[in-house]
Design a protein around this motif. Sequence first.
Motif, mmCIF file in Angstrom:
data_model
loop_
_atom_site.group_PDB
_atom_site.id
_atom_site.type_symbol
_atom_site.label_atom_id
_atom_site.label_comp_id
_atom_site.label_asym_id
_atom_site.label_seq_id
_atom_site.Cartn_x
_atom_site.Cartn_y
_atom_site.Cartn_z
ATOM 1 N N ILE A 76 -72.121 -16.391 -4.347
ATOM 2 C CA ILE A 76 -72.435 -16.543 -6.073
ATOM 3 C C ILE A 76 -74.047 -16.212 -6.266
ATOM 4 O O ILE A 76 -74.541 -15.762 -7.143
ATOM 5 C CB ILE A 76 -72.192 -17.960 -6.270
ATOM 6 N N THR A 77 -74.803 -17.036 -5.118
ATOM 7 C CA THR A 77 -76.287 -16.782 -5.373
ATOM 8 C C THR A 77 -77.058 -15.441 -5.318
ATOM 9 O O THR A 77 -77.538 -14.746 -6.013
ATOM 10 C CB THR A 77 -77.033 -17.834 -4.484
ATOM 11 N N ALA A 78 -76.155 -14.628 -4.202
ATOM 12 C CA ALA A 78 -76.424 -13.214 -3.983
ATOM 13 C C ALA A 78 -76.224 -12.378 -5.135
ATOM 14 O O ALA A 78 -77.004 -11.462 -5.540
ATOM 15 C CB ALA A 78 -75.735 -12.666 -2.819
ATOM 16 N N GLU A 79 -75.387 -12.567 -5.990
ATOM 17 C CA GLU A 79 -74.928 -12.037 -7.153
ATOM 18 C C GLU A 79 -75.943 -12.298 -8.318
ATOM 19 O O GLU A 79 -76.461 -11.132 -9.044
ATOM 20 C CB GLU A 79 -73.648 -12.282 -7.778
ATOM 21 N N SER A 80 -76.795 -13.452 -8.286
ATOM 22 C CA SER A 80 -77.728 -13.861 -9.153
ATOM 23 C C SER A 80 -79.080 -12.999 -8.732
ATOM 24 O O SER A 80 -79.711 -12.519 -9.757
ATOM 25 C CB SER A 80 -77.976 -15.205 -9.275
ATOM 26 N N VAL A 81 -79.354 -12.767 -7.603
ATOM 27 C CA VAL A 81 -80.288 -12.369 -6.993
ATOM 28 C C VAL A 81 -80.288 -10.564 -7.473
ATOM 29 O O VAL A 81 -81.099 -9.941 -7.911
ATOM 30 C CB VAL A 81 -80.556 -12.199 -5.629
ATOM 31 N N PRO A 212 -68.799 -9.884 1.521
ATOM 32 C CA PRO A 212 -70.209 -10.074 1.307
ATOM 33 C C PRO A 212 -70.370 -10.046 -0.345
ATOM 34 O O PRO A 212 -71.516 -10.204 -0.690
ATOM 35 C CB PRO A 212 -70.850 -9.058 2.028
ATOM 36 N N GLY A 213 -69.491 -9.304 -1.085
ATOM 37 C CA GLY A 213 -69.752 -9.217 -2.332
ATOM 38 C C GLY A 213 -70.871 -8.001 -2.831
ATOM 39 O O GLY A 213 -71.149 -7.246 -1.643
ATOM 40 N N ARG A 214 -70.925 -7.578 -3.995
ATOM 41 C CA ARG A 214 -71.702 -6.580 -4.188
ATOM 42 C C ARG A 214 -73.231 -6.720 -3.883
ATOM 43 O O ARG A 214 -73.963 -5.654 -3.636
ATOM 44 C CB ARG A 214 -71.670 -6.309 -5.627
ATOM 45 N N ALA A 215 -73.927 -7.945 -3.899
ATOM 46 C CA ALA A 215 -75.216 -8.196 -3.570
ATOM 47 C C ALA A 215 -75.779 -7.526 -2.495
ATOM 48 O O ALA A 215 -76.667 -6.863 -2.520
ATOM 49 C CB ALA A 215 -75.410 -9.605 -3.956
ATOM 50 N N PHE A 216 -75.333 -7.995 -1.364
ATOM 51 C CA PHE A 216 -75.772 -7.710 -0.053
ATOM 52 C C PHE A 216 -74.897 -6.778 0.433
ATOM 53 O O PHE A 216 -74.993 -6.996 2.042
ATOM 54 C CB PHE A 216 -76.239 -9.134 0.671
ATOM 55 N N ARG A 217 -74.204 -6.155 -0.099
ATOM 56 C CA ARG A 217 -73.105 -5.329 0.918
ATOM 57 C C ARG A 217 -73.906 -4.505 2.104
ATOM 58 O O ARG A 217 -73.355 -4.291 3.045
ATOM 59 C CB ARG A 217 -72.332 -4.285 -0.038
ATOM 60 N N ALA A 218 -75.100 -3.989 1.751
ATOM 61 C CA ALA A 218 -75.659 -3.090 2.900
ATOM 62 C C ALA A 218 -76.141 -3.989 3.986
ATOM 63 O O ALA A 218 -76.141 -3.465 5.251
ATOM 64 C CB ALA A 218 -77.023 -2.586 1.888
ATOM 65 N N ALA A 219 -76.202 -5.394 3.917
ATOM 66 C CA ALA A 219 -76.664 -6.227 5.034
ATOM 67 C C ALA A 219 -75.114 -6.521 5.979
ATOM 68 O O ALA A 219 -75.244 -7.133 6.826
ATOM 69 C CB ALA A 219 -77.176 -7.324 4.590
ATOM 70 N N ALA A 220 -74.132 -6.319 5.220
ATOM 71 C CA ALA A 220 -72.815 -6.792 5.890
ATOM 72 C C ALA A 220 -72.677 -6.088 7.155
ATOM 73 O O ALA A 220 -72.627 -4.651 7.193
ATOM 74 C CB ALA A 220 -71.622 -6.649 5.185
ATOM 75 N N PRO A 232 -83.521 -3.280 6.048
ATOM 76 C CA PRO A 232 -84.912 -3.257 5.463
ATOM 77 C C PRO A 232 -84.895 -4.151 4.466
ATOM 78 O O PRO A 232 -84.038 -4.114 3.651
ATOM 79 C CB PRO A 232 -84.928 -1.809 5.265
ATOM 80 N N ALA A 233 -86.079 -4.954 4.305
ATOM 81 C CA ALA A 233 -86.066 -5.782 3.013
ATOM 82 C C ALA A 233 -87.493 -6.149 2.749
ATOM 83 O O ALA A 233 -88.094 -6.273 3.845
ATOM 84 C CB ALA A 233 -85.296 -7.364 3.524
ATOM 85 N N PRO A 234 -87.841 -6.257 1.364
ATOM 86 C CA PRO A 234 -89.195 -6.686 1.128
ATOM 87 C C PRO A 234 -89.494 -7.869 1.365
ATOM 88 O O PRO A 234 -88.718 -8.829 1.534
ATOM 89 C CB PRO A 234 -89.025 -6.298 -0.455
ATOM 90 N N ALA A 235 -90.558 -8.330 1.490
ATOM 91 C CA ALA A 235 -91.145 -9.407 2.172
ATOM 92 C C ALA A 235 -91.106 -10.472 1.235
ATOM 93 O O ALA A 235 -91.248 -10.100 -0.070
ATOM 94 C CB ALA A 235 -92.866 -9.266 2.647
ATOM 95 N N GLY A 236 -91.273 -11.721 1.488
ATOM 96 C CA GLY A 236 -91.034 -12.716 0.324
ATOM 97 C C GLY A 236 -89.700 -13.133 -0.159
ATOM 98 O O GLY A 236 -88.713 -12.978 0.742
ATOM 99 N N PRO A 237 -89.409 -13.824 -1.352
ATOM 100 C CA PRO A 237 -88.180 -14.072 -1.641
ATOM 101 C C PRO A 237 -87.101 -13.247 -1.367
ATOM 102 O O PRO A 237 -85.804 -13.879 -1.047
ATOM 103 C CB PRO A 237 -88.301 -14.440 -3.324
ATOM 104 N N THR A 238 -87.120 -12.002 -1.700
ATOM 105 C CA THR A 238 -85.791 -11.396 -1.524
ATOM 106 C C THR A 238 -85.404 -11.127 -0.120
ATOM 107 O O THR A 238 -84.328 -11.308 0.214
ATOM 108 C CB THR A 238 -85.970 -10.015 -2.090
ATOM 109 N N GLY A 239 -86.269 -11.185 0.718
ATOM 110 C CA GLY A 239 -86.161 -10.985 2.254
ATOM 111 C C GLY A 239 -85.553 -12.100 2.584
ATOM 112 O O GLY A 239 -84.493 -12.253 3.518
ATOM 113 N N TRP A 240 -86.082 -13.357 2.253
ATOM 114 C CA TRP A 240 -85.534 -14.595 2.570
ATOM 115 C C TRP A 240 -84.170 -14.707 1.958
ATOM 116 O O TRP A 240 -83.286 -15.767 2.556
ATOM 117 C CB TRP A 240 -86.505 -15.934 2.214
ATOM 118 N N ALA A 241 -83.748 -14.433 0.791
ATOM 119 C CA ALA A 241 -82.430 -14.344 0.197
ATOM 120 C C ALA A 241 -81.515 -14.008 1.195
ATOM 121 O O ALA A 241 -80.522 -14.429 1.337
ATOM 122 C CB ALA A 241 -82.570 -13.967 -1.243
ATOM 123 N N VAL A 242 -81.784 -12.755 1.766
ATOM 124 C CA VAL A 242 -80.821 -11.901 2.586
ATOM 125 C C VAL A 242 -80.742 -12.683 3.644
ATOM 126 O O VAL A 242 -79.549 -12.843 4.297
ATOM 127 C CB VAL A 242 -81.510 -10.582 2.934
#
Length: 305
Positions: A76-81, A212-220, A232-242
Amino acid sequence: MSSPASGRRTRSAGLSLFVLLLVCAVLAAGALVVVELRAGRPSAGEPRCVVATTDPDGQRRRHTLSSEQAANAALITAESVRRGTDPYAAVVALATAMQESQLVNIDYGDRDSVGLFQQRPSQGWGTVEQIMDPSYATGVFYDRLAEVDYAGLSVTEAAQAVQRSGHPDAYARHEPLARAFADSLTGGTEASLNCVLADPEQPGTRPRPPTPGRAFRAAAPAARASRRVVVPAPAGPTGWAVAHWAVASAERLGIAEVSFDGRSWVRADQRTTRFAPAPGWVDAAEAHPDGPPPAQDVVLVLASR
């Protein structure tokens, strides 16, 4: 000088008091388990995910979900991100799903309500098959939330504007937990989520089909040939979200380890004792004396089973 009979009476009274205290302790423990079960939270020893927060008065609080609940909260949260919404949207969504289904994708409910958000096909939310897909149900919830000026509303008001519940005041009681998990799962606080799960290498811990849903499908890690998956993930909040999404989804996806930004979460190390809590995230160099994973990527290690 006291008589032997007096001494026996004293010992008998002391034993009776001990038995009484023991019975009270057992009853209190039983009552606590009942409360936990009614609240939809896991009992001690069950697979669980925890986010700790500090109140304004300095009190530490632990917010706990079962591994199944946490995986759905992560989706649910990943979709928000993915949508780039304000994290408050995730707070509203999590509080809503917690009230409606205890964050479990159930196929029953009031009248024709089903799914995480107890959406009704007869009210235009979609077909039963669609609503039972957590990714679809989450997306349509956010679609309708976007039609509301929710930023200026309380959690209860925002949720009610979307859900039209017969119990509109019930959402508020889930707000502290929803805020804690939304803050962690959107990457607002680093290394703040820990899950204590069964060892993935043990029999009977095969992962469920990944969702995994649509949000982080690349990470599944589905359909990956290697046990090591680098995202590959940007530093900061998005990386920690993943990274937090991966930890919350570890049981469902068969993930044994997650590393990011110089820290590692090792599933097999998350054991608690009476005197020592689970270690959670540790320095990546400590977890990998032979050389830590690249800090700029989210690195997943899959279970061998």
